[in-house]
Design a protein around this motif. Structure first.
Motif, short mmCIF file in Angstrom:
data_model
loop_
_atom_site.label_atom_id
_atom_site.label_comp_id
_atom_site.label_asym_id
_atom_site.label_seq_id
_atom_site.Cartn_x
_atom_site.Cartn_y
_atom_site.Cartn_z
N ALA A 115 -55.18 2.31 -29.99
CA ALA A 115 -56.19 1.47 -29.33
C ALA A 115 -55.90 1.35 -27.84
O ALA A 115 -56.81 1.44 -27.00
CB ALA A 115 -56.22 0.09 -29.99
N ASN B 198 -52.20 0.09 -33.00
CA ASN B 198 -52.14 -0.61 -31.72
C ASN B 198 -51.97 0.38 -30.57
O ASN B 198 -52.62 0.28 -29.53
CB ASN B 198 -50.99 -1.61 -31.71
N TYR C 256 -54.55 -10.61 -36.31
CA TYR C 256 -53.77 -10.99 -35.14
C TYR C 256 -54.28 -12.31 -34.55
O TYR C 256 -53.48 -13.15 -34.11
CB TYR C 256 -53.85 -9.90 -34.08
N VAL C 257 -55.59 -12.47 -34.53
CA VAL C 257 -56.18 -13.71 -34.02
C VAL C 257 -55.73 -14.89 -34.87
O VAL C 257 -55.36 -15.95 -34.37
CB VAL C 257 -57.72 -13.61 -33.99
N GLU D 138 -45.56 -8.24 -39.74
CA GLU D 138 -45.78 -8.35 -38.30
C GLU D 138 -44.82 -9.37 -37.69
O GLU D 138 -44.27 -9.16 -36.61
CB GLU D 138 -47.23 -8.76 -38.01
N VAL E 171 -58.75 -1.35 -38.74
CA VAL E 171 -58.45 -1.79 -37.37
C VAL E 171 -59.12 -3.13 -37.08
O VAL E 171 -58.50 -4.04 -36.50
CB VAL E 171 -58.91 -0.73 -36.35
N VAL E 172 -60.38 -3.28 -37.48
CA VAL E 172 -61.09 -4.54 -37.28
C VAL E 172 -60.41 -5.66 -38.04
O VAL E 172 -60.19 -6.76 -37.52
CB VAL E 172 -62.57 -4.40 -37.71
N LYS F 206 -57.31 -5.85 -39.04
CA LYS F 206 -56.01 -6.16 -38.47
C LYS F 206 -56.15 -6.94 -37.17
O LYS F 206 -55.35 -7.85 -36.88
CB LYS F 206 -55.22 -4.87 -38.23
N THR F 207 -57.17 -6.61 -36.37
CA THR F 207 -57.40 -7.35 -35.13
C THR F 207 -57.71 -8.81 -35.41
O THR F 207 -57.19 -9.72 -34.75
CB THR F 207 -58.57 -6.72 -34.34
#
Length: 429
Positions: free
Chosen positions: A314, A311, A384-385, A271, A377-378, A380-381
């Motif tokens: 979403a 992404n 990101y945080v 990323e 997805v959860v 990966k989210t």
């Protein structure tokens, strides 16, 4: 309304249009028929240096070397060379016991795969005693198909100078992180390059399973040292006139972390490595595409600028919701309906990319992997945080290896990760 239209159009171009483009690539991939033929008689069999960059890879290196040594190709025509890069474990010793040539490198200032490859290539290119005709890069946690070098020989005979083979993931049933990444690799490293192959575009480099002829490597010396050094070097090659040929019949299967915590460093590196490349290469790629009227360069620009698949999906789903619930009160039913329609087209394109991509892959075990996507997805989210809170660093961080419990000597390379008889219907996200 005009401002709303402009904002909507800009968001759709960034997050919606790429989904339509991926659907186009997937449709093109459906038309490809693989040809896993062996080199015919009279074909010049090239000599290869198989380079394995390794930093503290004692856990995986023996399995990898044994897979490479077992390739169905004249043994005198290839050599396995391990770069023991700043190793503090037994990687070098274990590699030697398996018959590999080991080059040990110690440089605490220039760390990472890119520097190790440049250091190694400089030595191999100037070694007049061996004169390798092509150079392959294989990660230290990988097994390859038996036809690996034969397929590369066929591609070189057909005029290819820069090649990327199928860079995929070993199946690991029960490990949702690994299985989600396996699906991601199939879409990003197999389906999309296969579509580009059908359209005559450059496949781009993916790191594991790269191959360069001596001419290409000497003409464009390795100068990629970012976190995404493989992608960067592929762009350098393209801007220098060398397109990357996808060789799907040759397969490299990497071992991915089974535990989500161990996958974080790898994902963080991927990323974090892409954005600097967008800043550095997006402009030159677009200018190159316009100046040379190169559709391949334009495709490379689109690929570089395309956000991660999950992404985009979403955003598309969120935008559809806003159109149905919020914009209808601001812009009116007609305008909101039009907005929702274009986002629906993007969502359908994304779904087609996944479902048709599974057909392209011809791997039934991937179907149930789709169930891991919501959890991915959860995860990966949340990642990101964590990345947003973490202090930025340019230092390359090695992915933590895990012991599989399988002795290296009991592992044999797969014939292929996919059917190669008739796959006509065979990003990471």
């Amino acid at each position: 309304m005009l401002i709303l239209d402009i904002i909507h159009l800009a968001v759709w171009i960034v997050f919606g249009l790429p989904l339509v483009y991926l659907a186009m690539l997937t449709l093109a991939a459906l038309t490809v028929k693989l040809k896993p033929e062996m080199p015919s008689r009279g074909v010049h069999m090239r000599s290869f240096a198989i380079v394995v960059p390794a930093h503290n890879e004692a856990i995986a290196i023996q399995k990898t070397i044994r897979s490479l040594q077992a390739i169905d190709y004249p043994r005198v025509l290839f050599e396995v060379i391990v770069i023991a890069d700043n190793c503090t474990d037994h990687t070098a010793a274990l590699a030697r016991t398996e018959g590999a040539t080991v080059l040990e490198r110690f440089n605490t200032q220039q760390r990472g795969k890119g520097y190790a490859l440049r250091w190694c290539f400089d030595r191999l290119l100037h070694d007049e005693t061996k004169r390798y005709e092509a150079f392959v890069v294989i990660d230290a946690d990988t097994v390859v198909s038996g036809n690996y070098l034969s397929m590369l020989t066929v591609a070189i005979e057909d005029g290819a100078h820069v090649m990327q083979t199928s860079d995929l993931v070993e199946p690991c049933p029960g490990a949702w992180t690994t299985e989600a990444l396996r699906l991601a690799f199939v879409l990003y490293n197999y389906v999309r390059p296969l579509g580009r192959k059908a359209l005559g575009f450059s496949a781009g480099l993916r790191g594991n399973g790269m191959c360069f002829t001596r001419q290409a490597l000497a003409s464009v010396p390795w100068q990629a040292y970012s976190k995404a050094e493989d992608l960067e070097y592929g762009l350098q090659m393209l801007l220098s006139g060398y397109s990357t040929r996808f060789v799907p019949e040759a397969v490299a299967l990497a071992t991915m972390p089974q535990q989500a915590v161990n996958a974080e460093s790898q994902r963080a590196r991927w990323e974090g490595g892409r954005l600097p490349l967008i800043r550095r290469y997006a402009g030159p790629l677009l200018w190159f595409a316009l100046r040379r009227r190169s559709i391949a360069a334009l495709d490379a620009f689109i690929d570089l600028a395309t956000p991660a698949f999950v992404n985009m999906m979403a955003i598309a789903l969120g935008a559809s919701f806003l159109c149905a619930v919020v914009f209808v009160t601001i812009a009116g039913a007609d305008a909101a309906g039009m907005y929702a329609l274009v986002w629906l087209g993007a969502i359908v394109s994304g779904v087609f990319h996944v479902t048709a991509g599974l057909k392209v892959a011809r791997d039934p075990s991937l179907v149930q992997t789709v169930l891991a996507i919501p959890r991915y997805v959860v995860w990966k989210t949340l990642l990101y945080v964590k990345l947003a809170r973490r202090k930025k660093s340019d230092e390359w961080v090695r992915t933590t290896r895990e012991t599989s419990g399988t002795p290296p000597h009991s592992v044999s390379p797969p014939a292929s990760s996919m059917s190669t008889e008739d796959p006509g219907a065979p990003d990471t996200p």
